[in-house]
Structure formats: C-alpha cells, structure tokens
Design an enzyme around this catalytic site. Structure first.
Site, PDB file in Angstrom:
ATOM      1  N   THR A 133       0.821  -1.210   0.000  1.00  0.00           N
ATOM      2  CA  THR A 133       0.000   0.000   0.000  1.00  0.00           C
ATOM      3  C   THR A 133       0.856   1.261   0.000  1.00  0.00           C
ATOM      4  O   THR A 133       1.977   1.255   0.525  1.00  0.00           O
ATOM      5  CB  THR A 133      -0.897  -0.024   1.260  1.00  0.00           C
ATOM      6  OG1 THR A 133      -1.525   1.239   1.408  1.00  0.00           O
ATOM      7  CG2 THR A 133      -0.091  -0.281   2.526  1.00  0.00           C
ATOM      8  N   ASP A 134       0.281   2.351  -0.503  1.00  0.00           N
ATOM      9  CA  ASP A 134       0.971   3.648  -0.429  1.00  0.00           C
ATOM     10  C   ASP A 134       1.022   4.173   1.007  1.00  0.00           C
ATOM     11  O   ASP A 134       1.780   5.095   1.313  1.00  0.00           O
ATOM     12  CB  ASP A 134       0.296   4.679  -1.360  1.00  0.00           C
ATOM     13  CG  ASP A 134      -1.188   4.883  -1.079  1.00  0.00           C
ATOM     14  OD1 ASP A 134      -1.724   4.261  -0.138  1.00  0.00           O
ATOM     15  OD2 ASP A 134      -1.820   5.672  -1.800  1.00  0.00           O
ATOM     16  N   GLU A 135       0.218   3.567   1.894  1.00  0.00           N
ATOM     17  CA  GLU A 135       0.164   4.090   3.266  1.00  0.00           C
ATOM     18  C   GLU A 135       1.469   3.853   4.024  1.00  0.00           C
ATOM     19  O   GLU A 135       1.679   4.445   5.083  1.00  0.00           O
ATOM     20  CB  GLU A 135      -1.020   3.474   4.023  1.00  0.00           C
ATOM     21  CG  GLU A 135      -2.339   3.828   3.367  1.00  0.00           C
ATOM     22  CD  GLU A 135      -3.553   3.648   4.254  1.00  0.00           C
ATOM     23  OE1 GLU A 135      -3.409   3.391   5.456  1.00  0.00           O
ATOM     24  OE2 GLU A 135      -4.673   3.779   3.730  1.00  0.00           O
ATOM     25  N   TYR A 158      -2.171  -0.555  10.772  1.00  0.00           N
ATOM     26  CA  TYR A 158      -2.273  -1.262   9.475  1.00  0.00           C
ATOM     27  C   TYR A 158      -1.070  -0.924   8.611  1.00  0.00           C
ATOM     28  O   TYR A 158      -0.386  -1.809   8.089  1.00  0.00           O
ATOM     29  CB  TYR A 158      -3.570  -0.857   8.751  1.00  0.00           C
ATOM     30  CG  TYR A 158      -3.535  -1.163   7.263  1.00  0.00           C
ATOM     31  CD1 TYR A 158      -3.582  -2.485   6.798  1.00  0.00           C
ATOM     32  CD2 TYR A 158      -3.410  -0.132   6.319  1.00  0.00           C
ATOM     33  CE1 TYR A 158      -3.527  -2.759   5.437  1.00  0.00           C
ATOM     34  CE2 TYR A 158      -3.359  -0.410   4.958  1.00  0.00           C
ATOM     35  CZ  TYR A 158      -3.409  -1.721   4.521  1.00  0.00           C
ATOM     36  OH  TYR A 158      -3.338  -2.001   3.174  1.00  0.00           O
ATOM     37  N   LYS A 162       2.025  -3.359   7.220  1.00  0.00           N
ATOM     38  CA  LYS A 162       2.347  -3.554   5.794  1.00  0.00           C
ATOM     39  C   LYS A 162       3.800  -3.123   5.538  1.00  0.00           C
ATOM     40  O   LYS A 162       4.501  -3.749   4.733  1.00  0.00           O
ATOM     41  CB  LYS A 162       1.397  -2.742   4.901  1.00  0.00           C
ATOM     42  CG  LYS A 162      -0.047  -3.208   4.909  1.00  0.00           C
ATOM     43  CD  LYS A 162      -0.281  -4.592   4.354  1.00  0.00           C
ATOM     44  CE  LYS A 162      -0.098  -4.689   2.855  1.00  0.00           C
ATOM     45  NZ  LYS A 162      -0.502  -6.020   2.327  1.00  0.00           N
TER      46      LYS A 162
HETATM   47  P1  NAD Z   1      -9.769  -7.560   1.868  1.00  0.00           P
HETATM   48  O1  NAD Z   1      -9.810  -7.251   3.324  1.00  0.00           O
HETATM   49  O2  NAD Z   1     -10.951  -7.312   1.030  1.00  0.00           O
HETATM   50  O3  NAD Z   1      -9.397  -9.107   1.675  1.00  0.00           O
HETATM   51  C1  NAD Z   1      -8.388  -9.731   2.420  1.00  0.00           C
HETATM   52  C2  NAD Z   1      -8.476 -11.230   2.170  1.00  0.00           C
HETATM   53  O4  NAD Z   1      -7.426 -11.857   2.937  1.00  0.00           O
HETATM   54  C3  NAD Z   1      -9.797 -11.852   2.628  1.00  0.00           C
HETATM   55  O5  NAD Z   1     -10.274 -12.753   1.660  1.00  0.00           O
HETATM   56  C4  NAD Z   1      -9.427 -12.593   3.912  1.00  0.00           C
HETATM   57  O6  NAD Z   1     -10.220 -13.739   4.143  1.00  0.00           O
HETATM   58  C5  NAD Z   1      -7.979 -12.973   3.630  1.00  0.00           C
HETATM   59  N1  NAD Z   1      -7.208 -13.158   4.876  1.00  0.00           N
HETATM   60  C6  NAD Z   1      -7.151 -12.320   5.939  1.00  0.00           C
HETATM   61  N2  NAD Z   1      -6.383 -12.859   6.902  1.00  0.00           N
HETATM   62  C7  NAD Z   1      -5.937 -14.044   6.435  1.00  0.00           C
HETATM   63  C8  NAD Z   1      -5.100 -15.055   6.954  1.00  0.00           C
HETATM   64  N3  NAD Z   1      -4.569 -14.961   8.193  1.00  0.00           N
HETATM   65  N4  NAD Z   1      -4.824 -16.143   6.195  1.00  0.00           N
HETATM   66  C9  NAD Z   1      -5.352 -16.250   4.945  1.00  0.00           C
HETATM   67  N5  NAD Z   1      -6.179 -15.336   4.406  1.00  0.00           N
HETATM   68  C10 NAD Z   1      -6.463 -14.246   5.139  1.00  0.00           C
HETATM   69  O7  NAD Z   1      -8.483  -6.800   1.317  1.00  0.00           O
HETATM   70  P2  NAD Z   1      -8.261  -6.079  -0.096  1.00  0.00           P
HETATM   71  O8  NAD Z   1      -8.798  -4.719  -0.011  1.00  0.00           O
HETATM   72  O9  NAD Z   1      -8.664  -7.007  -1.156  1.00  0.00           O
HETATM   73  O10 NAD Z   1      -6.671  -5.952  -0.083  1.00  0.00           O
HETATM   74  C11 NAD Z   1      -5.856  -6.996  -0.583  1.00  0.00           C
HETATM   75  C12 NAD Z   1      -4.404  -6.606  -0.405  1.00  0.00           C
HETATM   76  O11 NAD Z   1      -4.130  -5.409  -1.126  1.00  0.00           O
HETATM   77  C13 NAD Z   1      -4.001  -6.326   1.034  1.00  0.00           C
HETATM   78  O12 NAD Z   1      -2.718  -6.856   1.233  1.00  0.00           O
HETATM   79  C14 NAD Z   1      -3.988  -4.815   1.136  1.00  0.00           C
HETATM   80  O13 NAD Z   1      -3.061  -4.390   2.093  1.00  0.00           O
HETATM   81  C15 NAD Z   1      -3.549  -4.444  -0.258  1.00  0.00           C
HETATM   82  N6  NAD Z   1      -4.028  -3.139  -0.728  1.00  0.00           N
HETATM   83  C16 NAD Z   1      -5.359  -2.833  -0.675  1.00  0.00           C
HETATM   84  C17 NAD Z   1      -5.799  -1.616  -1.169  1.00  0.00           C
HETATM   85  C18 NAD Z   1      -7.259  -1.216  -1.122  1.00  0.00           C
HETATM   86  O14 NAD Z   1      -7.585  -0.069  -1.400  1.00  0.00           O
HETATM   87  N7  NAD Z   1      -8.166  -2.125  -0.821  1.00  0.00           N
HETATM   88  C19 NAD Z   1      -4.886  -0.704  -1.699  1.00  0.00           C
HETATM   89  C20 NAD Z   1      -3.525  -1.058  -1.725  1.00  0.00           C
HETATM   90  C21 NAD Z   1      -3.121  -2.281  -1.243  1.00  0.00           C
HETATM   91  O1  DAU Z   2      -4.236   3.883   0.268  1.00  0.00           O
HETATM   92  C1  DAU Z   2      -4.400   2.503   0.175  1.00  0.00           C
HETATM   93  C2  DAU Z   2      -5.273   2.006   1.300  1.00  0.00           C
HETATM   94  O2  DAU Z   2      -6.594   2.439   0.997  1.00  0.00           O
HETATM   95  C3  DAU Z   2      -5.245   0.497   1.462  1.00  0.00           C
HETATM   96  O3  DAU Z   2      -3.955   0.089   1.808  1.00  0.00           O
HETATM   97  C4  DAU Z   2      -6.240   0.049   2.530  1.00  0.00           C
HETATM   98  O4  DAU Z   2      -6.284  -1.367   2.595  1.00  0.00           O
HETATM   99  C5  DAU Z   2      -7.621   0.563   2.150  1.00  0.00           C
HETATM  100  O5  DAU Z   2      -8.538   0.236   3.161  1.00  0.00           O
HETATM  101  C6  DAU Z   2      -7.584   2.070   1.933  1.00  0.00           C
HETATM  102  O6  DAU Z   2      -7.345   2.762   3.184  1.00  0.00           O
HETATM  103  P1  DAU Z   2      -8.118   4.105   3.582  1.00  0.00           P
HETATM  104  O7  DAU Z   2      -8.080   4.259   5.042  1.00  0.00           O
HETATM  105  O8  DAU Z   2      -7.644   5.254   2.781  1.00  0.00           O
HETATM  106  O9  DAU Z   2      -9.594   3.719   3.055  1.00  0.00           O
HETATM  107  P2  DAU Z   2     -11.042   3.937   3.689  1.00  0.00           P
HETATM  108  O10 DAU Z   2     -12.017   3.540   2.636  1.00  0.00           O
HETATM  109  O11 DAU Z   2     -11.174   3.316   5.031  1.00  0.00           O
HETATM  110  O12 DAU Z   2     -11.105   5.510   3.886  1.00  0.00           O
HETATM  111  C7  DAU Z   2     -10.930   6.408   2.794  1.00  0.00           C
HETATM  112  C8  DAU Z   2     -10.940   7.827   3.340  1.00  0.00           C
HETATM  113  O13 DAU Z   2     -12.258   8.113   3.828  1.00  0.00           O
HETATM  114  C9  DAU Z   2     -10.017   8.040   4.509  1.00  0.00           C
HETATM  115  O14 DAU Z   2      -9.454   9.345   4.439  1.00  0.00           O
HETATM  116  C10 DAU Z   2     -10.921   7.934   5.728  1.00  0.00           C
HETATM  117  C11 DAU Z   2     -12.249   8.450   5.215  1.00  0.00           C
HETATM  118  N1  DAU Z   2     -13.455   7.829   5.823  1.00  0.00           N
HETATM  119  C12 DAU Z   2     -13.537   6.482   5.839  1.00  0.00           C
HETATM  120  C13 DAU Z   2     -14.646   5.842   6.374  1.00  0.00           C
HETATM  121  C14 DAU Z   2     -14.733   4.343   6.408  1.00  0.00           C
HETATM  122  C15 DAU Z   2     -14.483   8.621   6.313  1.00  0.00           C
HETATM  123  O15 DAU Z   2     -14.409   9.873   6.274  1.00  0.00           O
HETATM  124  N2  DAU Z   2     -15.570   8.007   6.843  1.00  0.00           N
HETATM  125  C16 DAU Z   2     -15.703   6.663   6.922  1.00  0.00           C
HETATM  126  O16 DAU Z   2     -16.720   6.159   7.459  1.00  0.00           O
END
Ligand code: NAD
Ligand code: DAU
Length: 350
Positions: A133-135, A158, A162
């Site tokens: 992630t960019d975070e 989180y 990562k």
């Molecule tokens: P998600 O939470 O939707 O899915 C995570 C999956 O991992 C689920 O299917 C869960 O069952 C599985 N999992 C969790 N713990 C586990 C364990 N101990 N063993 C095996 N499986 C397990 O997540 P996502 O949003 O699809 O993100 C996927 C990946 O991409 C993550 O590594 C996240 O950090 C990264 N990522 C997500 C975003 C985003 O915006 N969603 C952005 C950048 C990077």
């Molecule tokens: O940047 C990449 C990341 O993006 C991934 O690594 C994470 O897995 C993914 O969950 C996401 O993280 P964020 O914290 O940015 O996403 P989220 O959807 O939780 O929140 C997006 C923005 O909205 C953030 O600035 C927080 C704000 N927010 C979020 C929720 C859930 C609100 O204002 N209200 C809310 O209820």
C-alpha cells in the site's frame, strides 16, 4: 486435468477478498495453462461467492488456510510446488487496526514471513509479488508525490504492519536472492469491496437513508484507482516485473473525501430520486493519525510495464455505483452480527 499438467503453479493469497477476487476473475480465464491456487482463511472479508464463475475451472482450486500457521503454509507449498506467489492476504482496514492492532501484526507481518519461508524452502526459485500500500509512506502535504525511494513513515497500525511486511520481502531479496517484487498501490474501489470501506459504505448508507459519517473536516485527499486497473498492473508486475523492483500504482485522481461523498450522493439522487442525500452527511470525530494526502509517481509502471489505467474515474465510479445497486444480496450477506458489532464500535461514540 491434474494440477501437474499445468505450466506454472501460482498461489494467490487472499483470493476471496476484494482485490484477490477481481484478480482471480481476470487471471484464471486469461491463462488457461497456469494453475491458480487461492489460499484464503475466509475471515469476515473473504467471500467465495465472488468466485462462482471460476470455481469449476480446471486451472483453479481453493485452499482454506490461515497464513499465520507456518506448518499448514509449508505443507501447502510442498504439495503444489508453487512457481509464483501473488500475496494479497491481509487485514486491510485502517479503522479496525486502530481498534485492535494484534490481528494486523499476526496476519500482515507473521503471515508474510511464513509465506516467504515456505517459498524459500522450495527447491526451485519462486517469484514472489507482495501487494502493498501507499500508506507505508505516511502522509503528503498539498503538493508532491511519493516515489519508490520515499522514506517509510507509516501512521496507522495497518500501515506499519504492511511496512514491516515490505521490509521482510526486501530482506529476502537481498539476503537470499529471492525473486521479489513489491507493489504499493493507492485506494482501490469497485465490485466486491467490503462495505466497511468509504465508497461502498457511503453508497449503502445513502441508499438506506442512514447518516454518512465523514471523518473530521473531510478535506483529506485520496487517489482512487479502479480495482480492475490495479489487477492489470499486478498481472504485468508478476509476468514482467524486474526482480527486486518496487512499482507504485495509482490513478492521479486526487479528490477530497467530502467532494467524493457529495458526488456519490448526487449520482444516487439522479438514479433513485428522493430527498437530496447530501443531507445525510454527518461530520464525526476524525480518525486518529489520519493521513492527509497520498499521491504516487507511477512512472515505472507506465514506462517499464506499459501500464495505464483503462477507465476514467467517472466511468469507474458509475460502474461501481451500478454494481452495488444491483448486488443488494451480496451487500446483505456482509451484514453479519460481527460486522454490526464493528460498526457500532467504530461509529457509535464518534
Ligand atoms: P480484503 O480485506 O478485502 O481481503 C483480504 C483477504 O485476505 C480476505 O479474503 C481474507 O479472508 C484474507 N485473509 C485475511 N487474513 C488471512 C489469513 N490470516 N490467512 C489467509 N487469508 C487471510 O483486502 P483487499 O482490499 O482485497 O486488499 C488486498 C491486499 O491489497 C491487502 O494486502 C492490502 O493491504 C492491499 N491493498 C489494498 C488496497 C485497497 O484499497 N483495498 C490498496 C492497496 C493495497
Ligand atoms: O491507500 C491505500 C489504502 O486504501 C489500502 O492500503 C487500505 O487497505 C484501504 O482500506 C484504503 O485505506 P483508507 O483508510 O484510505 O480507506 P477507507 O475507505 O477506510 O477511507 C478512505 C478515506 O475516507 C479516509 O481518508 C478515511 C475516510 N473515511 C472512511 C470511512 C470508512 C471517512 O471519512 N468516513 C468513513 O466512514
């Protein structure tokens, strides 16, 4: 067909989650000569129904497995003799990591370490793509972009977990010569995203006439990338990425949370009519350690791997709204007691 009949064996961890499901739906039909094993523990975020269209495919299998269990991971690697790993399994929600960091350390750090060890134990070389992630880079001010050389400054548990996983992956490359690639991506959105995340949460609450919680002033900026474009980037990184490289993936969207939420409300008003949904916007206590802005220099992905997002933000947002409006059953299935408990814990006293 037996799994031995295939050219390569590829583990996709977290394949039942949001990005993992979109990735498997893309790769399984695209590469019929490769065998894909979806390794997933099926936590609250995993949903096998996402994968109904590929569950009977010859080149796909599901293994329910918790990556925090080293022996189970090793056994799975011994059985399938993976040539490649695309590692997505993680605890992914920042707010949950603030409420309870332990599961994040276990899955994201220990789980990644277990996968790396199992890959290292294979007799042949394994290509390991770590989806990050960019975070990990922390927060930006008004201007500038993160590059692959930016220092690590994670804010949330989180992001820190990562970051630790990224460091382990790099260490395995430097120490053991493992073929590794790290991708750091911005916020994804699209079908199958669990409704704890901002976009599906806003759509859901706006449709139900419930308050739409905005953390703090809502002026934080995010770079939203459509999940299918992210999956294309992952495919290229896995097939053609340089060993040891880091690729940043984003779409240059840069929109404030409040503007995004207003846009979603207006799009729903246009489709569904009724009282303007912006009236549901409710400012609540800010997220502790809330990063202000993320933005990424994606030139390596563009120049080396010739990747570009295929859809505009507007098109992808419209498609996402349509998907959630036509998948009410999918959303309802997310609504377990466990999710309601989390929602209460995160939002009740803000
Ligand atoms: P998600 O939470 O939707 O899915 C995570 C999956 O991992 C689920 O299917 C869960 O069952 C599985 N999992 C969790 N713990 C586990 C364990 N101990 N063993 C095996 N499986 C397990 O997540 P996502 O949003 O699809 O993100 C996927 C990946 O991409 C993550 O590594 C996240 O950090 C990264 N990522 C997500 C975003 C985003 O915006 N969603 C952005 C950048 C990077
Ligand atoms: O940047 C990449 C990341 O993006 C991934 O690594 C994470 O897995 C993914 O969950 C996401 O993280 P964020 O914290 O940015 O996403 P989220 O959807 O939780 O929140 C997006 C923005 O909205 C953030 O600035 C927080 C704000 N927010 C979020 C929720 C859930 C609100 O204002 N209200 C809310 O209820």
């Amino acid at each position: 067909m037996e799994s031995n009949d295939f050219k390569r064996h590829i583990a996709v961890t977290g394949g039942a989650g949001f990005i993992g499901s979109n990735l498997l739906l893309l790769l399984v039909p695209r590469y019929p000569d490769d065998f894909f094993v979806n390794i997933d523990a099926l936590t609250y975020a995993g949903n096998l129904s996402n994968l109904a269209t590929i569950e009977g495919a010859d080149n796909y299998r599901f293994e329910r497995l918790d990556i925090t269990e080293p022996e189970a991971v090793r056994e799975c690697f011994r059985r399938y003799k993976f040539d490649g790993v695309i590692h997505l399994a993680a605890e992914s929600h920042v707010d949950r990591s603030i409420l309870g960091p332990e599961a994040f350390v276990r899955t994201n750090v220990l789980g990644t370490a277990n996968l790396l060890e199992a890959a290292r134990a294979q007799e042949h070389s394994v290509r390991f793509v770590h989806v990050s992630t960019d975070e990990v880079f922390g927060s930006l001010e008004q201007v500038g972009k993160f590059t692959a050389e930016s220092p690590y400054r994670p804010s949330s548990p989180y992001a820190a977990s990562k970051a630790a996983a990224d460091h382990l992956v790099r260490a395995y490359h430097r120490t053991y010569g493992m073929e590794t690639i790290i991708t750091n991506c911005s916020n994804n959105f699209g079908p199958y995203q669990f409704p704890e995340k901002l976009i599906p949460l806003v759509i859901r609450n706006a449709v139900a006439g419930k308050p739409i919680p905005v953390y703090g002033n809502g002026l934080q900026r995010r770079d939203w990338l459509f999940v299918r474009d992210h999956c294309e980037a992952l495919d290229r990184a896995f097939r053609r990425g340089r060993s040891g490289a880091t690729y940043l993936a984003g779409a240059d969207t840069d929109i404030t949370n409040i503007d995004l939420i207003r846009r979603l409300c207006r799009a729903l008003d246009a489709r569904l009519g009724g009282t303007p949904r912006e009236q549901l916007i409710t400012h609540v206590t800010d997220r502790p350690g809330h990063d202000y802005r993320y933005a990424l220099d994606v030139s390596s992905l563009r120049e080396e791997l010739e990747w570009r997002p295929q859809c505009t933000f507007d098109e992808a947002l419209e498609a996402t709204i349509d998907w959630y409006l036509t998948h009410e059953d999918w959303l309802a299935a997310c609504d377990s007691g466990v999710y309601r408990e989390y929602y209460e814990q995160n939002y009740a006293n803000r």
